[in-house]
Scaffold this motif. Structure first.
Motif, short mmCIF file in Angstrom:
data_model
loop_
_atom_site.label_atom_id
_atom_site.label_comp_id
_atom_site.label_asym_id
_atom_site.label_seq_id
_atom_site.Cartn_x
_atom_site.Cartn_y
_atom_site.Cartn_z
N ASP A 112 0.82 -1.20 0.00
CA ASP A 112 0.00 0.00 0.00
C ASP A 112 0.86 1.25 0.00
O ASP A 112 0.52 2.25 -0.64
N VAL A 113 1.99 1.22 0.71
CA VAL A 113 2.90 2.37 0.71
C VAL A 113 3.48 2.59 -0.68
O VAL A 113 3.56 3.74 -1.16
N LEU A 114 3.88 1.53 -1.34
CA LEU A 114 4.41 1.67 -2.70
C LEU A 114 3.34 2.18 -3.66
O LEU A 114 3.62 2.96 -4.58
N GLY A 159 -1.84 -5.86 -14.47
CA GLY A 159 -1.99 -4.59 -13.77
C GLY A 159 -0.88 -4.28 -12.79
O GLY A 159 -1.07 -3.45 -11.89
N HIS A 160 0.28 -4.93 -12.94
CA HIS A 160 1.40 -4.70 -12.04
C HIS A 160 2.68 -4.53 -12.84
O HIS A 160 2.78 -4.99 -13.98
N LEU A 161 3.64 -3.87 -12.22
CA LEU A 161 5.01 -3.90 -12.75
C LEU A 161 5.66 -5.19 -12.27
O LEU A 161 5.51 -5.57 -11.10
N PRO A 169 3.14 -2.67 -7.25
CA PRO A 169 1.83 -2.08 -7.56
C PRO A 169 1.94 -0.87 -8.48
O PRO A 169 3.00 -0.27 -8.65
N LEU A 170 0.81 -0.49 -9.06
CA LEU A 170 0.71 0.73 -9.84
C LEU A 170 -0.23 1.69 -9.13
O LEU A 170 -1.32 1.30 -8.68
#
Length: 781
Positions: A112-114, A159-161, A169-170
């Motif tokens: 969540d922070v990322l 939907g992710h790197l 996450p994006l």
């Protein structure tokens, strides 16, 4: 420090290292065996959800639930219920300082922070400098361009790197169809960078220099509540009776954290805290004590012959191994502060008025503590000594040091004070334990966590003084001889202690052996010969793995970040070269095997005085038999509990095993001591002094049983057994025992001492009492 009642304190603990393959259910199956041994509490390694594949649990990824890989909540409840039904407590290791971010998708808070950056609801949980820009995540490979070329390996999927096996996450609204992965990457609240940039540029605090362990801000009450909700629920449910707090020095405010914890957790609490000789825990900490490295130093040290120091020092110097412990420490700590923890140094320096040498002054101060850290304002003298030492070493830095000192004293709870103090512990640990101990290898039995290599052994007076102080000030502290963090097991140190009785023979052997089969770096070579003798017989694979780790930690011929393939290949080839030289290998084997019997004597002696001395003794898994393990992960190898159960069956049927290679004698001793401790609940401490030709070889004390006014327990151990044998044995040596009603019986042999009295004292003739075992556990009926 608050007092802990006996009802809260276990009589002893037995440490189990959990992992997939040895989980909570299998630990529960051992409880009957541990109960038969006399163990007071089962002591578990961390059980909260760790990063996938973890084999130790200190890399917690989700603090809100018990690890499903270990069996989950149901398995933990079953274990606790079974332990309590047997009258045993449950102690759990907790890790408040850091969480694993190795797999972002396994840590929902970090994810969540990322994804949201400083707007994340979990942003306050981690010590991130958001003002410096995006969170740097050092995971990329490095081709010399800072990892930029590795960005070509980034892909977009689901939907992710994605970078190889890691997903990231994006942030919402940062991806539109047709965008490249590299373009999307630039729009995130984080940047994937080369792993090499972590030490100097990282903008989140870590555990030491481990990038994938991000520090947690438990000083924030909300973060404390979130990270401890599950732990405190165990107490409310009556599942956990005690806690071991990992790496307390890494916390921003250890005292505040422990006071908050003790208010909510009513059981027994000990902290992993390395105390320097003469140092004590802050009086305001509401804990029972430490995890026992201070006891390890004195118990192991009293079996070392201090007369060996000049011979072993000369050997090290002749071999090109440095022997100035202070200089070795300072050099290693300087590297830790200036290189490995450069990012932390820069963050501290940024809190000061900027000058050309501000970072140098911060680094110098961090290397100058004679303890791991100070605790301001309570432990001000340690801070003052560090500032004074730094200024004496670097007079040119004195103006900056004065500014730093003044700023910290004006606000001892401020950010500058907090960051300097929590970083100094990291510098000492990384510099001394993880580097200097592998460089100054004069006598590695002293190079132990909490050890004091500059002080060559411990005399009996100092040993008794330490025990008296422990009984008076911290009677419920833990004591230990082997842990998951020790550099070598108690039995390896016991064998090495024998070398201190024959330093000339060892020095001559090293001179011969090194000419025939050298290693490419002197400190590593001297360490290797000691390791070979201390852990004999050891497989080539185990020896290579240990020496590679030692060489990389020393950072002399190779390192973790700059490996020298040729250097490391010579290490890999070394065991085979030893075996190929059959005469040499036979000579090594002969000397190693000559250490067996005196090594067993030392092992039994140090175990007896630990298990029945002041404090709460811990038995590390498997060490109830001979255990010749080295540093982790070697000391986390599977334990053959079935073999131990077979031997215990025989002992319970009345077998009193000989002292031999099976180790059954140690199992007999451990069982006898733990059961005696549980029965008598000893307190008090009375040093006993032998009389006669072998008096200096007797280490003995007496204790009082619960409900009694007279000493009812006496422990006798043999120290320096080779020197004793060379002098002709015990001869006329006697040990006067405390007077009083009843007869003394040795619970190891079952024999009752003849009631001979001299000057009103019962006397034990040590040639008789110690004829079968080199230790005695005497109980007055």
């Amino acid at each position: 420090m608050s007092a802990h009642s006996s009802s809260q304190t276990p009589t002893s603990t037995y440490r189990l290292q959990l992992k997939p393959g040895f989980d909570l259910a299998e630990a529960a199956d051992l409880l009957d065996h541990l109960h038969r041994l006399g163990v007071g509490a089962v002591y578990l390694s961390p059980i909260l959800t760790a990063t996938p594949g973890s084999d130790h649990g200190y890399d917690v990824a989700d603090p809100t639930r018990v690890s499903e890989a270990l069996g989950g909540e149901r398995a933990f409840h079953d274990l606790a219920d079974r332990a309590h039904a047997l009258g045993m407590g449950v102690v759990v290791d907790i890790v408040p300082n850091h969480m694993s971010v190795a797999r972002p998708d396994a840590n929902p808070w970090w994810w969540d922070v990322l994804e949201h950056g400083r707007d994340s609801v979990y942003a306050r949980c981690f010590d991130v400098d958001f003002d410096s820009g995006p969170v740097l995540v050092p995971v990329l490979g490095d081709g010399g361009d800072g990892g930029r070329a590795a960005l070509d390996e980034l892909t977009l999927a689901d939907g992710h790197l994605v970078y190889f096996d890691k997903r990231f996450p994006l942030a919402p609204g940062t991806f539109t169809p047709g965008d490249s992965a590299a373009d999307v990457h630039e729009r995130q609240h984080y940047r994937l960078v080369s792993w090499r940039r972590g030490d100097r540029e990282l903008n989140y605090r870590r555990f030491f220099d481990v990038d994938h362990l991000a520090a947690v801000r438990v000083e924030d009450p909300g973060v404390f509540d979130a990270t401890h909700a599950e732990i405190l629920r165990w107490a409310e449910q009556g599942r956990a009776d005690g806690l071991r707090v990992d790496h307390v020095d890494g916390l921003s405010d250890p005292g505040g954290y422990l006071r908050r914890l003790a208010e909510r957790f009513p059981g027994w609490i000990v902290v992993e805290k390395i105390l320097a000789p003469g140092e004590t825990l802050p009086a305001s900490w509401p804990v029972a004590g430490t995890t026992g490295y201070d006891a390890l130093r004195t118990v192991s040290g009293v079996f070392v012959d201090p007369d060996a120091e000049p011979v072993l020092t000369a050997l090290a110097r002749e071999r090109g191994v440095p022997t100035d412990v202070g200089a070795i420490d300072h050099e290693a700590r300087s590297h830790a502060a200036s290189d490995l923890l450069r990012a932390e140094v820069r963050r501290i320096a940024a809190l000061l008025p900027q000058a050309e040498n501000t970072e140098e002054a911060v680094a110098e101060l961090l290397t100058s503590f004679d303890v791991y850290r100070s605790y301001l304002p309570e432990a001000e003298p340690a801070w003052a000594r560090a500032v004074r030492t730094a200024a004496e070493r670097r007079p040119d830095l004195e103006p900056v040091l004065k500014t730093l000192d003044r700023t910290v004293r004006e606000d001892p709870h401020g950010e500058l004070a907090r960051r300097v103090q929590q970083t100094s512990g990291m510098v000492v640990a990384m510099g001394t334990e993880n580097t200097a101990f592998y460089r100054g290898t004069r006598f590695v039995a002293l190079n132990e966590v909490g050890g004091h290599p500059a002080g060559f052994g411990v005399d009996t007076a100092a040993f008794h003084e330490a025990n008296l102080r422990r009984e008076a000030a911290e009677p419920h502290t833990m004591t230990a001889l082997s842990t998951h963090d020790t550099k070598r097991s108690e039995d390896v140190r016991a064998r090495l202690a024998v070398l201190s009785e024959i330093p000339g023979d060892f020095a001559d052997a090293v001179e011969r052996w090194s000419r025939r089969t050298p290693l490419p770096e002197p400190a590593l070579e001297l360490l290797a010969w000691q390791t070979l003798l201390g852990a004999w017989p050891i497989s080539g694979e185990r020896l290579v793995e240990y020496l590679l780790k030692a060489a990389r930690e020393a950072r002399l011929g190779t390192s973790w970040t700059a490996r020298d393939p040729e250097f490391e290949d010579r290490i890999r080839d070394w065991p085979a070269l030893l075996r190929a030289d059959t005469d040499l290998y036979a000579e090594i084997g002969a000397l190693a095997e000559s250490l067996d019997r005196p090594g067993w004597s030392n092992s039994l002696g140090q175990k007896a005085v630990q298990l029945l001395g002041p404090g709460v003794p811990d038995v590390y898994q498997g060490t109830e038999l001979w255990d010749l393990s080295l540093v982790d992960p070697d000391n986390r190898r599977p334990v053959d509990h079935g073999r131990r159960a077979e031997l215990l069956d025989r002992i319970e049927q009345g077998w009193r095993p000989p002292v031999d290679e099976t180790g059954a004698a140690k199992l007999h001793l451990v069982r006898t001591c733990l059961r005696t401790r549980a029965e008598l609940r000893p307190s008090g401490y009375l040093p006993l002094t032998a009389e006669g030709t072998g008096a200096e070889h007797a280490l003995a004390f007496a204790r009082t049983a619960r409900g009694s006014r007279e000493p009812a327990l006496a422990v006798v151990a043999t120290r320096l057994p080779l020197t004793l044998a060379d002098a002709g044995g015990w001869g006329d040596t006697v040990l006067p025992l405390p007077s009083g009603p009843g007869e003394w019986t040795d619970r190891l042999t079952g024999r009752t001492l003849a009631p001979e009295r001299m000057d009103g004292l019962t006397t034990a003739h040590l040639s008789e009492v110690l004829d079968r075992y080199p230790v005695a556990v005497l109980v007055r009926s």
